[in-house]
Write a protein that holds these residues in place. Structure first.
Motif, PDB file in Angstrom:
ATOM      1  N   LEU A  99     -17.659 -57.136 -37.924  1.00 59.65           N
ATOM      2  CA  LEU A  99     -16.375 -57.920 -37.188  1.00 59.65           C
ATOM      3  C   LEU A  99     -15.996 -56.131 -37.741  1.00 59.65           C
ATOM      4  O   LEU A  99     -14.417 -55.829 -36.648  1.00 59.65           O
ATOM      5  N   VAL A 100     -15.357 -55.681 -38.141  1.00 56.41           N
ATOM      6  CA  VAL A 100     -15.266 -54.226 -37.946  1.00 56.41           C
ATOM      7  C   VAL A 100     -15.749 -53.360 -36.432  1.00 56.41           C
ATOM      8  O   VAL A 100     -14.521 -53.166 -36.041  1.00 56.41           O
TER       9      VAL A 100
ATOM     10  N   VAL B 119     -14.438 -45.167 -35.566  1.00 54.26           N
ATOM     11  CA  VAL B 119     -14.564 -45.194 -36.979  1.00 54.26           C
ATOM     12  C   VAL B 119     -16.278 -44.204 -37.396  1.00 54.26           C
ATOM     13  O   VAL B 119     -17.278 -44.579 -36.443  1.00 54.26           O
ATOM     14  N   LEU B 120     -15.429 -43.482 -38.349  1.00 54.34           N
ATOM     15  CA  LEU B 120     -16.053 -43.148 -39.080  1.00 54.34           C
ATOM     16  C   LEU B 120     -17.320 -43.544 -40.480  1.00 54.34           C
ATOM     17  O   LEU B 120     -16.328 -44.180 -41.186  1.00 54.34           O
ATOM     18  N   PHE B 121     -18.010 -43.796 -40.741  1.00 54.54           N
ATOM     19  CA  PHE B 121     -18.690 -44.664 -41.863  1.00 54.54           C
ATOM     20  C   PHE B 121     -19.422 -43.916 -42.543  1.00 54.54           C
ATOM     21  O   PHE B 121     -20.229 -43.364 -41.380  1.00 54.54           O
TER      22      PHE B 121
ATOM     23  N   LEU C  38     -19.466 -44.037 -35.687  1.00 55.54           N
ATOM     24  CA  LEU C  38     -19.642 -43.042 -35.826  1.00 55.54           C
ATOM     25  C   LEU C  38     -20.217 -42.687 -37.586  1.00 55.54           C
ATOM     26  O   LEU C  38     -20.174 -43.010 -38.414  1.00 55.54           O
ATOM     27  N   ALA C  39     -22.053 -43.166 -37.659  1.00 60.06           N
ATOM     28  CA  ALA C  39     -22.218 -43.347 -39.123  1.00 60.06           C
ATOM     29  C   ALA C  39     -22.756 -42.071 -39.339  1.00 60.06           C
ATOM     30  O   ALA C  39     -23.385 -40.912 -38.361  1.00 60.06           O
TER      31      ALA C  39
ATOM     32  N   ALA D  11      -1.619 -49.380 -38.743  1.00 58.60           N
ATOM     33  CA  ALA D  11      -2.045 -49.414 -36.866  1.00 58.60           C
ATOM     34  C   ALA D  11      -2.513 -48.535 -36.778  1.00 58.60           C
ATOM     35  O   ALA D  11      -2.118 -47.187 -36.005  1.00 58.60           O
ATOM     36  N   PRO D  12      -4.319 -47.565 -37.569  1.00 62.64           N
ATOM     37  CA  PRO D  12      -4.938 -46.782 -37.209  1.00 62.64           C
ATOM     38  C   PRO D  12      -5.591 -46.814 -36.289  1.00 62.64           C
ATOM     39  O   PRO D  12      -5.531 -47.481 -35.549  1.00 62.64           O
ATOM     40  N   ARG D  13      -5.550 -45.241 -35.884  1.00 61.75           N
ATOM     41  CA  ARG D  13      -6.673 -44.671 -34.346  1.00 61.75           C
ATOM     42  C   ARG D  13      -8.380 -44.260 -34.603  1.00 61.75           C
ATOM     43  O   ARG D  13      -8.531 -44.088 -33.896  1.00 61.75           O
ATOM     44  N   LEU D  14      -8.044 -44.435 -36.589  1.00 61.15           N
ATOM     45  CA  LEU D  14      -9.036 -43.944 -36.690  1.00 61.15           C
ATOM     46  C   LEU D  14      -9.473 -44.656 -38.678  1.00 61.15           C
ATOM     47  O   LEU D  14      -8.937 -44.435 -38.829  1.00 61.15           O
ATOM     48  N   LEU D  15     -10.867 -45.033 -38.213  1.00 65.01           N
ATOM     49  CA  LEU D  15     -10.508 -45.880 -39.757  1.00 65.01           C
ATOM     50  C   LEU D  15     -12.126 -45.378 -40.624  1.00 65.01           C
ATOM     51  O   LEU D  15     -13.011 -44.564 -39.701  1.00 65.01           O
TER      52      LEU D  15
END
Lengths: 634, 260, 237
Positions: B186-187, B198-200, B32-33, B162-166
């Motif tokens: 890669l991500v 992934v929140l970025f 999610l951006a 060992a994250p569930r969220l980055l």
């Protein structure tokens, strides 16, 4: 208590607040622009007083008018401002880019030099100043008499504040100062000559300190101890007010002035403790002071100055360590004096090592490490002399005392970082020093306590030497192990990038607090050992000069080296022991040496060693290349 | 399955409303951006999720657990890794040492006084470095690496917990275009493979429109649009206040590349 | 080449032990906009810093308006008429917009109309409304405008502009492009470091490509847009 008495008390609080503010405002302005905490600011204050007690009486010879008195005070301030210019041009502009620890040490070098020069010029006796013509009388406020000069002082602080405000907001110089406070390089790239700006700032800051000192002459005699006592006050004011903030300094000075004026009524002996409590309370709520701005916690882009990646000892290191150990064991074969010096070196090596554990490994620049050394010594000494306990439990108590106070002060210290942290450690150390100095019934005050002797089995110099060797070497090995262990690595990680450490789940503040406590305990142990080696203790064991000695040792040894502190302590103490009896101007010599060390030798002995190795490797490569070339020739 | 739920987060700085009733949800394995002009409240929102800022109102829920206002280290412990706009690593450590340090912290061994840190979690650290393509450089000091490689090391550090969220704040800032595409690929690969959300935030339209599953557009602290990259790109309001001509063009180009 | 205002030859510079620039050769003509392009780490920002004296050159020559300026302090270079706009903005956040402009103020060379805040507010109308606002309370795009305006207050003949589009929203990037074109209209030469080809194409007459610390290619923007091999080799777009 009558309310008119309280009013007079409040007025005298305002008068001392004014003096504090004039003094501290200069420190905070200079810090804002140059990012250097100028230790010599107290020296400028002292010089202001000395110059004033010299020229004001001379001026009053012509005419005893108030105008000449104030002309003399202003002239003193300007003269001191000129000395500030000299210091900027000769020293500060060479060290704007070096790490803050080195800057603090260099300006402390100036403190030492000025102390000896003042003694040379004016002698050791206090010099009382003239009273201000026209303001010698008392004013009656209801039924209470209040000195007119104090009343005048009350107005000086706000007047200086107003003038500074006008300067900062409405002149180009002021706007440039504020811009440079934020980004010096950018100011230069926009066409502003930074050198002139910095010189101007030092003139302003030193002149304010000189003014503060000169204004005191009707109240206090000029004396050679003024510098360090006043710099502590100034540090406390700037820490509480927020570093770099002039209005913050004003606010903090007001608070402290009132606290002292009324604190005296409630707790006559421990106004200092009240100041400590005020500082603690402010820092818990606002770690950056009342009006201070948080230091931007930008991540590092350059390698930190300190221990990088500690490795196991190489062969050369092992040989050196073995030789050092053999020397320690063999010392008693020499004369008794060598044993005495050897014991002292061991103790100082542990203290210096514990400091480099903080500075080199943790990036925690403590400027008051002697406090924990001294409190360890007092912890042990008091148990022996007051409670009648033998040496063994007292030696256990020493690290406990050092560690406990390190935990207490460290609780606040680790909320800050960098130069702010250094100032706070210094302020705490000075408060501890002053309490030990003033609490005569318990600590013996200035005279200290005698009769701190080892148990009978360890009474001989040789046995005590071996005991000290066993304890200090074990402690150093243990601390070194901790540097290589996860705890030490975590402190380095937090130093390299606090946001990153936080984001991998490290409680940065707590780890630094534990590290501070551990280093304090080790210093306390060293202090306890020192007390028994001397048989006595006194407040100098907590003083700034000893803290600076420790810093000089690790600087000399190289703060990026794990074992450099040990070498630094050895060399420093040996040199001091050899030279001090030969000269009356040890402080001058030491001050110049510290400055020389910062300017030409910033990576210490270990750095010189690496440089030498690098040089040798280069010569070796060149030689190999030459030989290969020669072999290829027909 | 909802991994992260953000419900009406609000933050004020002085008189300025930096985030107003910001709500969104993020699913397992989703990218999610958050995009928007500078000062729109992206970083504010981001830091409220990561624990660097305490919200004035609203709630952050991670896998059903309320994490609102927790400090970053606790948020990390609950399975949130993050990377910074300017990569944050431990400069005095080797590449391997950086990841070992992260693993030591993850296993809560930071207070050990006597173990040898350099010998701990070597295998696991090397495996993580291998995943981001940095195993060959394990012994080098991280301060010597090119910036794009530092970003990879930072990713390995974040993965060590060992994250569930980055949380990734402008993951490609300061990188060359080719490095950007490689890092984002890669991500995305790791996220899909391991079901990490992934929140970025990002200004690079290529990175956003090629890799995000969904996009939020934040302007003056409020969400003005949300949806798939295609929907957001076509939104005239988004084009007017944020993308402009060049951004719209870049977005279209990125979509074509992603589809083709 | 027509009357170069800036002429750089054999410029070398670096940080600590690391060498970054290995003999950069470039020139900037009066009134032209040239884009200094290349990958991250190719040395674009380092080149601008070395020209400006923010990083002392280790060798080579920098001639500005007919004078050798290599080795000068940045403030002297700025006074000589070379402006510098840093990357990542660096406004004085504690100062107001008007005070930020005051820091940049230098007298104009004789015969040139001086930039005043009023003239700048015509170019950057949104700055006028926030004249007395602290820069900290401005958005990133507004701050970027302010850094350019602040540099113009020094009445430069030429400006070094470091990565003006980095980290900005696309709409703001378009405003930045307009600002650069406006500078060109005013006769100011601009050397802009840039990774974004769209931006470079919008503002520049000419492009120089830096790779591993030396200029590898130069030519018109049109030629660069036409030459896919060069773009692939040096820009990786």
């Amino acid at each position: 208590m009558e309310w008119d008495f309280l009013l007079v008390q409040a007025l005298s609080g305002l008068a001392s607040a004014s003096s504090l503010f004039v003094m501290a405002s200069g420190l905070t302005i200079v810090f804002g622009v140059t990012r250097i905490v100028n230790f010599a600011h107290g020296s400028f204050y002292m010089l202001g007083a000395y110059v004033a007690v010299t020229i004001v009486p001379w001026l009053l010879e012509f005419d005893r008018s108030p105008w000449l008195f104030f002309a003399g005070v202003l002239a003193s301030a300007l003269a001191v401002g000129a000395l500030g210019v000299v210091m900027e041009v000769m020293l500060l502009r060479r060290i704007y880019r070096v790490p803050e620890l080195f800057q603090l040490l260099a300006t402390f070098g100036v403190v030492l030099i000025v102390q000896d020069l003042v003694l040379l010029a004016w002698g050791p006796v206090d010099i009382p100043g003239p009273r201000a013509p026209g303001l010698r009388h008392g004013v009656y406020i209801f039924d209470q008499r209040f000195p007119a000069y104090e009343l005048f002082l009350i107005f000086v602080g706000p007047a200086v504040l107003a003038l500074l405000w006008l300067l900062m907001r409405h002149t180009r110089f002021g706007v440039l100062i504020r811009a440079a406070t934020q980004d010096r390089e950018m100011v230069g790239a926009l066409g502003v000559n930074q050198a002139m700006l910095f010189t101007g700032t030092l003139f302003l800051g030193a002149a304010l300190a000189g003014l503060g000192g000169a204004l005191q002459i009707p109240r206090i005699s000029a004396n050679p101890q003024m510098d360090l006592s006043v710099i502590t006050d100034a540090f406390v004011v700037t820490v509480i007010g927020g570093m770099g903030s002039v209005p913050g300094a004003f606010l903090a000075a007001l608070l402290i002035g009132q606290l002292q004026a009324f604190g005296v009524l409630v707790f006559p002996k421990i106004t200092l403790v009240l100041v400590f409590l005020l500082m603690a309370a402010v820092l818990v709520v606002k770690p950056w002071g009342l009006l201070g701005k948080p230091e931007t916690a930008a991540g590092r882009t350059v390698l930190p100055e300190g221990i990088l990646d500690p490795r196991p000892l190489d062969l050369a290191g092992k040989v050196l360590a073995a030789l050092a150990l053999a020397a320690v064991l063999a010392l008693p074969l020499l004369d008794a004096y060598a044993v005495k010096v050897g014991t002292e070196v061991l103790v100082l090596a542990l203290a210096a090592f514990s400091l480099n554990f903080l500075v080199g490994n943790g990036g925690i620049v403590s400027f008051g490490h002697a406090a924990y050394f001294g409190l360890g010594a007092y912890g042990a000494g008091l148990l022996v002399t007051k409670a009648g306990l033998p040496m063994e439990p007292a030696l256990v108590a020493a690290p406990v005392a050092g560690g406990a106070f390190a935990a207490l002060f460290g609780f606040f210290v680790v909320r800050l970082s960098g130069i702010y942290l250094a100032m706070l450690t210094l302020a705490f150390a000075q408060i501890a020093y002053a309490v030990v100095f003033q609490w005569v019934e318990v600590t013996g005050g200035d005279n200290g306590l005698v009769g701190v002797w080892p148990s009978r089995w360890a009474a001989s110099r040789e046995v005590y030497h071996y005991l000290t060797a066993a304890v200090t070497v074990a402690a150093i090995i243990l601390l070194r192990r901790v540097i290589h262990a996860p705890f030490g690595a975590t402190l380095r990680a937090a130093r390299d990038s606090a946001p990153r450490a936080d984001a991998i789940g490290v409680d940065v503040r707590r780890h630094r607090w534990l590290g501070f406590t551990l280093a304090g305990a080790a210093a306390g142990l060293a202090g306890g050992l020192y007390a028994f080696s001397k048989g006595s203790i006194d407040p100098t064991l907590l003083g700034i000069p000893l803290s600076v000695d420790f810093l000089s040792m690790i600087l000399l040894g190289g703060i990026q080296s794990v074992l450099g502190a040990v070498a630094g302590a050895t060399v420093f103490h040996a040199v001091k022991d050899f030279f001090m009896p030969l000269t009356d101007h040890w402080r001058l010599f030491l001050g110049l040496s510290i400055i020389a060390m910062v300017l030409v030798f910033p990576r210490g002995l270990a750095g010189a060693w690496t440089e030498l190795q690098r040089f040798y490797a280069r010569v070796h490569r060149l030689f190999t290349a030459l030989r290969k070339w020669a072999e290829r020739q027909p | 399955m909802t991994l992260l739920a953000v419900d009406r987060l609000t933050k004020r700085f002085g008189g300025v409303l930096a985030a107003k009733d910001v709500s969104f949800a993020l699913n397992v394995g989703e990218m999610l951006a958050i995009i928007g002009p500078n000062g729109a409240g992206k970083s504010t929102t981001f830091n409220m999720v990561g624990g660097q800022l305490r919200p004035d109102g609203g709630r952050v829920t991670l896998a059903g657990q309320d994490v609102t206002g927790l400090p970053p280290r606790q948020v990390c412990r609950l399975g949130v890794g993050r990377t910074f706009q300017v990569a944050q690593t431990f400069l005095s450590f080797t590449v391997l040492g950086n990841v070992q340090m992260a693993l030591i912290a993850h296993h809560r061994q930071t207070r050990r006084l006597l173990a040898n840190a350099a010998a701990m979690h070597r295998e696991a650290a090397l495996a993580l470095l291998d995943r981001v393509g940095m195993a060959a450089q394990a012994a080098r000091p991280v301060g010597e690496l090119a910036y794009g490689d530092v970003k990879r090391v930072e990713l390995a550090i974040a993965l060590a917990a060992a994250p569930r969220l980055l949380l990734m704040d402008e993951p490609t800032a300061g990188m060359a275009p080719a490095e950007r595409a490689a890092l984002m690929a890669l991500v995305a690969g790791i996220a899909r493979q391991e079901g990490i959300g992934v929140l970025f935030t990002e200004h690079d339209m290529d990175a956003v429109f090629a890799h995000a599953d969904r996009i939020l557009v934040l302007v003056r602290g409020e969400i003005i649009a949300r949806g798939t990259p295609e929907e957001v790109r076509a939104d005239p309001e988004v084009q007017r206040v944020y993308l402009g001509h060049s951004g719209t063009r870049a977005a279209a180009r990125a979509r074509r590349a992603a589809d083709g | 080449m027509a009357d170069p205002v800036l002429q750089v030859a054999g410029l070398r510079a670096g940080y600590g032990l690391a060498e970054v620039l290995f003999g950069v050769e470039l020139h900037l003509s009066r009134g032209e906009v040239a884009a200094l392009m290349g990958r991250n780490g190719a040395g674009k920002s380092t080149t601008l810093k070395a020209i400006m004296g923010l990083l002392p050159p280790r060798g080579g020559s920098v001639r500005f308006a007919g004078e050798e300026i290599a080795g000068w302090a940045p403030f002297r270079i700025a006074r000589r008429g070379l402006g510098y706009v840093p990357e990542d903005r660096r406004v004085f956040t504690e100062l107001t917009v008007a005070e930020n402009l005051e820091v940049g103020r230098r007298p104009a060379p004789p015969g040139h109309p001086a930039w005043t805040p009023e003239r700048l507010f015509e170019v950057f109308p949104n700055l006028a409304e926030m004249r007395h606002r602290r820069a900290a309370a401005m958005s990133g795009g507004e701050q970027q405008m302010l850094t350019i305006a602040r540099t113009l207050m020094g009445n430069p003949e030429a400006v070094l502009l470091d990565e003006p589009s980095e980290g900005l929203a696309p709409v703001i990037v378009e405003l930045m492009a307009e600002a650069v074109l406006r500078m060109k209209q005013e006769g100011i030469a601009v050397l802009v470091s840039e990774q974004n080809l769209d931006f470079a194409a919008a503002v520049a007459d000419r492009a120089l490509i830096l790779e591993k610390g030396t200029v590898r290619w130069q030519g018109s923007i049109a030629a660069l847009e036409a030459d896919e091999d060069v773009r692939r080799a040096y820009l990786t777009v």
